[in-house]
Structure formats: C-alpha cells, structure tokens
Design a protein around this motif. Structure first.
Motif, short mmCIF file in Angstrom:
data_model
loop_
_atom_site.label_atom_id
_atom_site.label_comp_id
_atom_site.label_asym_id
_atom_site.label_seq_id
_atom_site.Cartn_x
_atom_site.Cartn_y
_atom_site.Cartn_z
N UNK A 1 -47.75 44.52 -133.52
CA UNK A 1 -47.33 45.41 -134.59
C UNK A 1 -48.44 45.49 -135.63
N UNK A 2 -48.95 46.67 -135.82
CA UNK A 2 -50.05 46.88 -136.73
C UNK A 2 -49.59 47.28 -138.14
N UNK A 3 -48.41 47.87 -138.26
CA UNK A 3 -47.94 48.42 -139.53
C UNK A 3 -47.26 47.34 -140.37
N UNK A 4 -47.83 47.02 -141.51
CA UNK A 4 -47.29 45.97 -142.39
C UNK A 4 -45.90 46.34 -142.91
N UNK A 5 -45.69 47.61 -143.26
CA UNK A 5 -44.36 48.04 -143.73
C UNK A 5 -43.31 47.83 -142.65
N UNK A 6 -43.63 48.22 -141.43
CA UNK A 6 -42.68 48.05 -140.33
C UNK A 6 -42.34 46.58 -140.15
N UNK A 7 -43.32 45.71 -140.15
CA UNK A 7 -43.07 44.27 -139.99
C UNK A 7 -42.14 43.76 -141.09
N UNK A 8 -42.36 44.21 -142.32
CA UNK A 8 -41.52 43.78 -143.45
C UNK A 8 -40.09 44.31 -143.28
N UNK A 9 -39.96 45.59 -142.90
CA UNK A 9 -38.63 46.17 -142.72
C UNK A 9 -37.89 45.48 -141.57
N UNK A 10 -38.61 45.26 -140.48
CA UNK A 10 -37.99 44.60 -139.32
C UNK A 10 -37.53 43.20 -139.69
N UNK A 11 -38.32 42.46 -140.40
CA UNK A 11 -37.98 41.09 -140.78
C UNK A 11 -36.80 41.03 -141.74
N UNK A 12 -36.65 42.07 -142.58
CA UNK A 12 -35.57 42.04 -143.57
C UNK A 12 -34.21 42.36 -142.94
N UNK A 13 -34.18 42.96 -141.75
CA UNK A 13 -32.93 43.36 -141.09
C UNK A 13 -32.05 44.17 -142.02
N UNK A 14 -32.65 44.99 -142.82
CA UNK A 14 -31.94 45.83 -143.78
C UNK A 14 -31.37 47.04 -143.04
N UNK A 15 -30.22 46.82 -142.41
CA UNK A 15 -29.62 47.85 -141.57
C UNK A 15 -28.38 48.39 -142.26
N UNK A 16 -28.28 49.69 -142.34
CA UNK A 16 -27.10 50.31 -142.92
C UNK A 16 -25.98 50.31 -141.87
N UNK A 17 -24.86 49.74 -142.24
CA UNK A 17 -23.73 49.70 -141.32
C UNK A 17 -22.94 50.99 -141.44
N UNK A 18 -22.66 51.61 -140.32
CA UNK A 18 -21.84 52.81 -140.32
C UNK A 18 -20.39 52.38 -140.12
N UNK A 19 -19.52 52.90 -140.97
CA UNK A 19 -18.11 52.56 -140.86
C UNK A 19 -17.27 53.73 -140.40
N UNK A 20 -17.90 54.84 -140.08
CA UNK A 20 -17.15 55.99 -139.61
C UNK A 20 -18.08 57.09 -139.15
N UNK A 21 -17.49 58.03 -138.43
CA UNK A 21 -18.28 59.16 -137.96
C UNK A 21 -17.51 59.95 -136.94
N UNK A 22 -18.22 60.72 -136.14
CA UNK A 22 -17.62 61.53 -135.09
C UNK A 22 -18.29 61.18 -133.77
N UNK A 23 -17.48 61.09 -132.73
CA UNK A 23 -17.98 60.71 -131.41
C UNK A 23 -17.53 61.75 -130.40
N UNK A 24 -18.42 62.15 -129.51
CA UNK A 24 -18.08 63.05 -128.42
C UNK A 24 -17.98 62.23 -127.15
#
Length: 84
Positions: A1-24
């Motif tokens: 991984x060459x991108x420092x931002x990506x490494x930081x984002x990946x390490x933080x596991x800052x994932x938005x949880x979806x609690x709803x939506x539409x599914x086909x």
C-alpha cells in the motif's frame, strides 16, 4: 500500500453502518421483489439485531410476497401430508 491516507483510513476501520435501505431480490418462484429493509438493534444487547424487510402495500412486490407466502404454506402442507 503506497497511499498514506488509505493506510490510515483502513487502520481506523471508520465504517459507516447502514441501518436501512432498499434491496432487489430475484426469487425464481415470486419474481423480482423490491423490498425496503431496516436493521433493528436491541437496546440492552447491541449484538442482537433483527432485519425487517417490507414491500410497499399494493405494489407488485407486495403482491408477489403474498403469492410467495401462500405458495410456501401450500408446499409445507403438502410435505407434511396435511390438507391446505
């Protein structure tokens, strides 16, 4: 991984949880279904969750769900030898 931002984002596991939506969905028996879904989380035990899927009343998906439900009940009755 060459991108420092990506490494930081990946390490933080800052994932938005979806609690709803539409599914086909494409079940072969009922045809295409467009369903709204929502995740309900227990206030006393956040690890316990329930997914609820609904179809808009009167929509083709709602009609297909009614057919799918009756087909499933009839199939169960036949398998158990009970009259439907």
């Amino acid at each position: 991984m060459q991108d420092a931002d990506f490494r930081r984002w990946w390490a933080s596991h800052d994932v938005a949880l979806r609690t709803g939506g539409t599914k086909l969905l494409h079940p072969p028996v009922a045809g295409d279904l467009t369903l709204d879904w929502e995740i309900l989380t227990s206030a006393t035990d956040p690890d316990q969750q329930l997914m609820v899927m609904t179809a808009e009343p009167g929509s083709p998906s709602h009609q297909a769900m009614s057919f799918f439900t009756s087909w499933t009940e009839a199939t169960r009755s036949e398998a158990s030898g009970r009259p439907s």
